[in-house]
Design a protein around this motif. Structure first.
Motif, PDB file in Angstrom:
ATOM      1  N   ARG A 142      -4.809   3.301  11.600  1.00  0.00           N
ATOM      2  CA  ARG A 142      -4.357   2.348  10.802  1.00  0.00           C
ATOM      3  C   ARG A 142      -3.069   2.720  10.010  1.00  0.00           C
ATOM      4  O   ARG A 142      -2.439   2.056   9.413  1.00  0.00           O
ATOM      5  CB  ARG A 142      -5.353   2.077   9.614  1.00  0.00           C
ATOM      6  N   HIS A 200     -10.393   5.997  15.266  1.00  0.00           N
ATOM      7  CA  HIS A 200      -9.901   4.430  15.401  1.00  0.00           C
ATOM      8  C   HIS A 200     -10.238   3.809  14.197  1.00  0.00           C
ATOM      9  O   HIS A 200      -9.419   2.770  13.846  1.00  0.00           O
ATOM     10  CB  HIS A 200     -10.991   3.975  16.444  1.00  0.00           C
ATOM     11  N   ASP A 201     -10.993   4.077  13.130  1.00  0.00           N
ATOM     12  CA  ASP A 201     -11.183   3.326  11.869  1.00  0.00           C
ATOM     13  C   ASP A 201     -10.550   3.708  11.019  1.00  0.00           C
ATOM     14  O   ASP A 201     -10.209   2.843  10.087  1.00  0.00           O
ATOM     15  CB  ASP A 201     -12.807   3.129  11.558  1.00  0.00           C
ATOM     16  N   VAL A 202      -9.865   5.083  10.986  1.00  0.00           N
ATOM     17  CA  VAL A 202      -9.059   5.404   9.990  1.00  0.00           C
ATOM     18  C   VAL A 202      -7.639   5.981  10.296  1.00  0.00           C
ATOM     19  O   VAL A 202      -6.524   5.122   9.869  1.00  0.00           O
ATOM     20  CB  VAL A 202      -9.524   6.609   9.236  1.00  0.00           C
ATOM     21  N   LEU A 251     -14.920   7.434  15.968  1.00  0.00           N
ATOM     22  CA  LEU A 251     -14.644   6.879  14.803  1.00  0.00           C
ATOM     23  C   LEU A 251     -13.718   6.885  13.713  1.00  0.00           C
ATOM     24  O   LEU A 251     -13.118   6.155  13.341  1.00  0.00           O
ATOM     25  CB  LEU A 251     -16.302   6.931  14.027  1.00  0.00           C
ATOM     26  N   LEU A 270     -18.726   4.223   6.400  1.00  0.00           N
ATOM     27  CA  LEU A 270     -18.680   3.999   7.665  1.00  0.00           C
ATOM     28  C   LEU A 270     -19.808   4.669   8.278  1.00  0.00           C
ATOM     29  O   LEU A 270     -19.930   5.705   8.425  1.00  0.00           O
ATOM     30  CB  LEU A 270     -17.362   4.302   8.656  1.00  0.00           C
ATOM     31  N   THR A 318     -23.049   8.758   7.004  1.00  0.00           N
ATOM     32  CA  THR A 318     -21.598   8.016   6.852  1.00  0.00           C
ATOM     33  C   THR A 318     -20.473   8.841   6.800  1.00  0.00           C
ATOM     34  O   THR A 318     -20.532   9.971   6.425  1.00  0.00           O
ATOM     35  CB  THR A 318     -21.702   7.031   5.798  1.00  0.00           C
ATOM     36  N   THR A 340      -9.175  -4.898   5.078  1.00  0.00           N
ATOM     37  CA  THR A 340     -10.707  -5.036   5.492  1.00  0.00           C
ATOM     38  C   THR A 340     -10.880  -3.593   6.200  1.00  0.00           C
ATOM     39  O   THR A 340     -10.179  -3.313   7.220  1.00  0.00           O
ATOM     40  CB  THR A 340     -10.952  -6.099   6.413  1.00  0.00           C
ATOM     41  N   ILE A 341     -11.918  -2.840   5.712  1.00  0.00           N
ATOM     42  CA  ILE A 341     -12.403  -1.606   6.496  1.00  0.00           C
ATOM     43  C   ILE A 341     -13.800  -1.558   6.235  1.00  0.00           C
ATOM     44  O   ILE A 341     -14.332  -1.786   5.343  1.00  0.00           O
ATOM     45  CB  ILE A 341     -11.533  -0.583   5.841  1.00  0.00           C
ATOM     46  N   GLY A 342     -14.577  -1.148   7.480  1.00  0.00           N
ATOM     47  CA  GLY A 342     -15.881  -1.335   7.512  1.00  0.00           C
ATOM     48  C   GLY A 342     -16.169  -2.646   7.163  1.00  0.00           C
ATOM     49  O   GLY A 342     -15.853  -3.583   7.529  1.00  0.00           O
ATOM     50  N   ASP A 343     -17.228  -2.584   6.270  1.00  0.00           N
ATOM     51  CA  ASP A 343     -17.845  -3.821   5.843  1.00  0.00           C
ATOM     52  C   ASP A 343     -17.162  -4.307   4.429  1.00  0.00           C
ATOM     53  O   ASP A 343     -17.896  -5.110   3.670  1.00  0.00           O
ATOM     54  CB  ASP A 343     -19.500  -3.766   5.695  1.00  0.00           C
TER      55      ASP A 343
END
Ligand SMILES: [Zn+2]
Length: 347
Positions: free
Chosen positions: A135, A130-132, A127, A24, A36, A8-11
C-alpha cells in the motif's frame, strides 16, 4: 478541497484525522493462542504519501520496537499529511522467544515474498508484503546488530534511486552504506513492487542504546518532513552530511581466546592502527589485530570470548578519514543535545 477517503485495512476503517490499532490474523499457536500482525494506522486529514515503519522483522532486534514506541508519542504526528502504517513487531514469534528467527528456524528477512500456503515464515512474509508494504510509497525498516554485536547508527540503501539517496541523507544517521539487496529480503521484494525501503541498523541485539534510539526517532521524523508529510516545526535538519560508504568488511579474530577491544563504533582508524587483541586465558600469548585499511568502525563484537575466525570489527571504507571524523562528531553531538528529547512526552 474534496474530503479525504477513509482507509480500510484488515477489519478496520480509519477516518481521516484518526489513528487505529489494527490486528491482522497471522496464525494460532499450538496452545490455541491467536497471533496477529498488529499495527497502528495513522490516517492524516489531507492526502499525501503512504509510508510504513516496521521493527522486529528479526525478533531479537528490540531497539526498533522502542523507536516505534517513541515515534508514536511524537506530538508532530497530529499534523500528518498522508498515511503512516507503523508495525512495532513484525516477527512476534521471535520477539517472544528473544530470537532472530521464527519457531521453524527460518529468517523472515530471507522469506519474502512468501506465500499464503507456505511455511509459517512464508505466510507471515506474504501477509506483511501484501497487506502493509504494497500500500506504501516508501518504507523504513528498523534493525539492530545481531545478539553480542553492536552497530553504529547507519542507513542501508540500494545505490540506484536518487530520491531514496536524498531521503537517506535527510535521515541524518552518521553513516549511509550503499549495499545491494539480498534474495528473499523485504528490501529486495519491496523494490520489485516499486517501493524503496530505508533500512536503519543501530545498536545491539536484545539491548536498548539511547543514542541509537534517538537517531532512529529523529531520522524517521526528518524523512516524513522531507516528504512534506509533517511540518518543519520541531524537526531539526542534520547539522552535517552523513558519511557515505560503498564498501565494508569484517576484521576477524586470528585465534580463539579473550578479546580486548581498543576501538568503539564511530571511531575513524588508519591502516595499521591497533584495533584489538586476543589473548589466551594464561596471558602467555597476545595476538594483535591491526586495521587492514583506513575506515570507520560501523560495528563490533561486544562478547569478549571469541573463536578463531569470529567477526570482531566491521570497518567501512570512506573517501576521507578527516571529513568522516568531523561529520560523525557533529551528528552525534546534535543527537545528544536535541531539545526534542528533553520533552517528557516523547521519552
Ligand atoms: Zn535485522
Amino acid at each position: 478541497m474534496a474530503k479525504r477517503n477513509s482507509l480500510t485495512i484488515g477489519d478496520r476503517t480509519v477516518a481521516p484525522g484518526r489513528r487505529e490499532t489494527v490486528n491482522l490474523p497471522v496464525s494460532v499457536l499450538s496452545d490455541h493462542t491467536p497471533v496477529t500482525l498488529s499495527l497502528q494506522a495513522i490516517h492524516g486529514r489531507t492526502d499525501g504519501p503512504t509510508v510504513f515503519v516496521s521493527a522486529g522483522v528479526h525478533g531479537d532486534e528490540v531497539i526498533g520496537v522502542e523507536i516505534v514506541r517513541r515515534l508514536l508519542r511524537a506530538p508532530n504526528l497530529k499534523s500528518l499529511r498522508g498515511t503512516l502504517l507503523v508495525v512495532p513487531i513484525v516477527n512476534t514469534f521471535g520477539f517472544l522467544n528473544h530470537s532472530r528467527y521464527l519457531p521453524d528456524r527460518r529468517d523472515l528477512n530471507r522469506s519474502f515474498p512468501g506465500s499464503a500456503s507456505g511455511s509459517l515464515a512464508a505466510r507471515l512474509a506474504h501477509l506483511f508484503l501484501h497487506d502493509v508494504v504494497a500500500r506504501c510509497d516508501l518504507g523504513i525498516d528498523l534493525h539492530s546488530a545481531a545478539v553480542h554485536r553492536t552497530n553504529l547508527p547507519q542507513i542501508r540503501v540500494s545505490p540506484k534511486n536518487a530520491q531514496t539517496m536524498k531521503l537517506a541523507r535527510d535521515f541524518g544517521a552518521p553513516v549511509i552504506m550503499r549495499s545491494a539487496v539480498r534474495d528473499g529480503s523485504l528490501r529486495g521484494e519491496a523494490k520489485k513492487l516499486g517501493i524503496d525501503v530505508l533500512l536503519y541498523e543501530a545498536g545491539e541485539g536484545l539491548r536498548f542504546d539511547e543514542l541509537a534510539v534517538r537517531a532512529g526517532v529523529a531520522g524517521i521524523l526528518r524523512v516524513l518532513r522531507s516528504m512534506e508529510m509533517l511540518p518543519a516545526k520541531g524537526i531539526a535538519k542534520p547539522t552535517a552530511t552523513p558519511v557515505l560508504s560503498t564498501s565494508s568488511s569484517w576484521v576477524r579474530a586470528p585465534v580463539g581466546g579473550l578479546l580486548r577491544m581498543f576501538k568503539a563504533e564511530g571511531e575513524v582508524v588508519s591502516k595499521g592502527d591497533l584495533l584489538a587483541a586476543v589473548s589466551d586465558p594464561f596471558g602467555q600469548t597476545d595476538a594483535e589485530i591491526a586495521a587492514p585499511g583506513d575506515g570507520i568502525v560501523v560495528g563490533r563484537a561486544v562478547m569478549p570470548v571469541v573463536n578463531e575466525g569470529d567477526a570482531v570489527l566491521h570497518l567501512a571504507a570512506v573517501q576521507s578519514n578527516a571529513v568522516a571524523q568531523e561529520s560523525i562528531e557533529d551528528l552525534t553531538a546534535q543527537l545528544e543535545g536535541d531539545p526534542m528529547f528533553d520533552e517528557d512526552e516523547i521519552i
